[in-house]
Design a protein around this motif. Structure first.
Motif, mmCIF file in Angstrom:
data_model
loop_
_atom_site.group_PDB
_atom_site.id
_atom_site.type_symbol
_atom_site.label_atom_id
_atom_site.label_comp_id
_atom_site.label_asym_id
_atom_site.label_seq_id
_atom_site.Cartn_x
_atom_site.Cartn_y
_atom_site.Cartn_z
ATOM 1 N N HIS A 20 40.946 43.333 35.916
ATOM 2 C CA HIS A 20 41.557 42.877 37.175
ATOM 3 C C HIS A 20 42.015 41.392 37.136
ATOM 4 O O HIS A 20 42.951 40.896 37.572
ATOM 5 C CB HIS A 20 41.156 43.307 38.429
ATOM 6 N N PHE A 22 43.327 37.936 35.897
ATOM 7 C CA PHE A 22 44.119 37.366 34.935
ATOM 8 C C PHE A 22 44.031 35.619 34.773
ATOM 9 O O PHE A 22 44.106 35.113 35.780
ATOM 10 C CB PHE A 22 45.627 37.434 35.255
ATOM 11 N N HIS A 23 43.533 35.359 33.565
ATOM 12 C CA HIS A 23 42.883 34.162 33.648
ATOM 13 C C HIS A 23 43.810 33.010 33.178
ATOM 14 O O HIS A 23 44.757 33.192 32.248
ATOM 15 C CB HIS A 23 41.553 34.108 32.379
ATOM 16 N N SER A 24 43.755 31.802 33.507
ATOM 17 C CA SER A 24 44.673 30.750 33.166
ATOM 18 C C SER A 24 44.468 30.304 31.743
ATOM 19 O O SER A 24 43.385 30.290 31.239
ATOM 20 C CB SER A 24 44.523 29.557 34.232
ATOM 21 N N GLN A 28 44.834 36.802 27.047
ATOM 22 C CA GLN A 28 43.999 37.656 27.888
ATOM 23 C C GLN A 28 42.943 38.596 27.119
ATOM 24 O O GLN A 28 42.037 38.847 27.546
ATOM 25 C CB GLN A 28 44.749 38.512 28.899
#
Length: 451
Positions: A20, A22-24, A28
């Motif tokens: 779930h 979403f990484h900066s 991904q």
């Protein structure tokens, strides 16, 4: 606190993250984020019980380390009294935070506009400069980082800008001084300063001085490489701005609040900007907070004219209570002085000694608890250890170095060809020595890639 292994919980945390979150700044499907179980002081640990010495200070924001009990207590007390309130009102925590910050900012930067982070602080500083001058352009340096929002990332002078560069934000980039990789063929700091200032003057002349609202610089660039400006450069920029009626903005988001061994890096150079942005260390990142410190002449522009900008959470009480507690802790516990003395007496000399032993280290630079090692393939040619903006296999030497550091219990801050040494400003001598030993071992891995 002693880490207690709990791999089942760790697996659940990791699974939920991958499903779930979403990484900066990440592809991904290619990342494998560590599940963190806890943190205290200069350390954090995972759910397997492995502990890491944090030489990243989070993202260079935990200037007083993790979970300082006085700051945690201040947040709890503020939450019990008043968790939130709109920014149009006078609130005790907000007023006191502004007062304490203004006491420490250089010159007459006595008005504080609160934001939620560093990027929106930069956005508002630029807006203020444009409205104050009535001019459209802003000059910023290559080898810089000013944030991930639209204006801030366009001001940024490294590859993080490229994907979002609209070329319509009124931004002009120029070269700031960096003697180790000089763009001006300089051989001394004096030459680098003089030639960099001449380059800036020429850029302004060809852009049109009457079109330039502001020059923004990180006082000491952070993630771009901790490049301490040579003597006279910032004073020279100040003089150029004064001569052309240009607003001088210093970005102290990373360098401020003790990181350099002074409350603000501007104090190292005796320079007072017109606007100064801050965030991160203002409350050690415990609750999101940033801001702009505003000079009297800029503030007067909006004395009878409304400033057209604001944020719902500007000066959020929880964040401001954390700032008040953090600043008081730093003063009471001598955190700024600790960063200065340990940086000069232990960390700086120890990093210089590592450079002598390891052919992968091309240069050591920094001050206080704000240092970088430039990693190279060849010391004589200064060829970087990996190509500019390398990824995948091309970045293998830096990936190997990073993995070795973590294996030895050190969490490093790496960016391109650099490892940054940025522990909490209240780090102890014993913790520094532990980290330096791990760094020594990891650099031996980088050495294997040198020529």
């Amino acid at each position: 606190m002693t880490p207690q292994p709990n791999p089942e919980t760790g697996a659940a945390v990791k699974a939920a993250d991958r499903a779930h979150v979403f990484h900066s700044w990440s592809a991904q499907d290619l990342i494998d984020p560590l599940a963190v179980a806890g943190a205290e002081g200069s350390y954090f640990w995972d759910y397997d019980g492995k502990r890491y010495l944090d030489f990243t200070s989070g993202l260079v924001f935990t200037n007083i380390g993790y979970q300082h009990p006085k700051v945690v207590a201040a947040i709890q007390e503020q939450a019990a009294r008043m968790t939130t309130f709109a920014p149009a009102f006078a609130v005790e925590a907000r007023s006191e935070a502004a007062r304490l910050i203004a006491e420490r900012t250089p010159g007459d930067l006595d008005k504080i506009f609160f934001t939620n982070a560093g990027a929106d602080a930069v956005e508002h500083a630029v807006r203020m400069a444009r409205l104050h001058t009535g001019r459209p352009k802003v000059l910023s340096a290559y080898r810089s980082y000013h944030g991930g929002t639209q204006q801030a990332v366009n001001l940024t002078g490294d590859p993080r800008r490229w994907a979002s560069d609209s070329a319509t934000n009124g931004v002009v980039h120029f070269w700031a001084p960096f003697l180790y990789r000089s763009r001006f063929y300089a051989e001394t700091e004096e030459q680098e300063t003089a030639r960099a200032l001449e380059h800036l003057e020429t850029t302004i002349a060809f852009e049109g001085p009457g079109t330039v609202a502001a020059i923004i610089l990180e006082t000491i660039p952070g993630t771009a490489g901790i490049m301490v400006p040579p003597p006279g450069y910032l004073a020279g920029v100040r003089e150029i701005c004064d001569r052309h009626g240009i607003v001088f903005i210093l970005d102290e988001v990373m360098a401020g609040f003790g990181r350099t061994g002074e409350w603000f890096a501007a104090d190292l150079f005796g320079v007072v900007p017109d606007l100064m942005t801050f965030a991160k260390g203002v409350n050690s990142g415990y609750v999101p907070l940033g801001g702009v410190a505003i000079s009297q002449k800029i503030a007067e522009t909006f004395g009878k004219r409304p400033y057209p900008g604001g944020l719902t959470y500007s000066g959020h009480p929880l964040a401001c209570a954390a700032a008040v507690a953090t600043i008081n802790v730093m003063a009471e516990e001598g955190v700024v002085e600790n960063a200065k003395s340990l940086g000069a007496d232990l960390l700086g000399p120890a990093l210089a000694a590592l450079a002598e032993r390891h052919p992968s280290v091309g240069e050591v630079r920094g001050t206080g608890m704000f240092w970088a090692l430039e990693l190279v393939k060849n010391r004589e040619t200064r060829e970087p250890l990996v190509p500019y903006n390398a990824a995948g296999e091309a970045n293998a030497p830096m990936a190997a170095f990073t993995a070795a550091a973590k294996q030895h219990g050190l969490w490093p801050f790496v960016n391109m060809n650099r490892t940054h040494v940025v522990p909490p400003c209240n780090v102890t001598e014993a913790e520094l020595k532990e980290g330096l030993a791990a760094l020594d071992a990891a650099l031996s891995v980088a050495d294997a890639y040198t020529e």
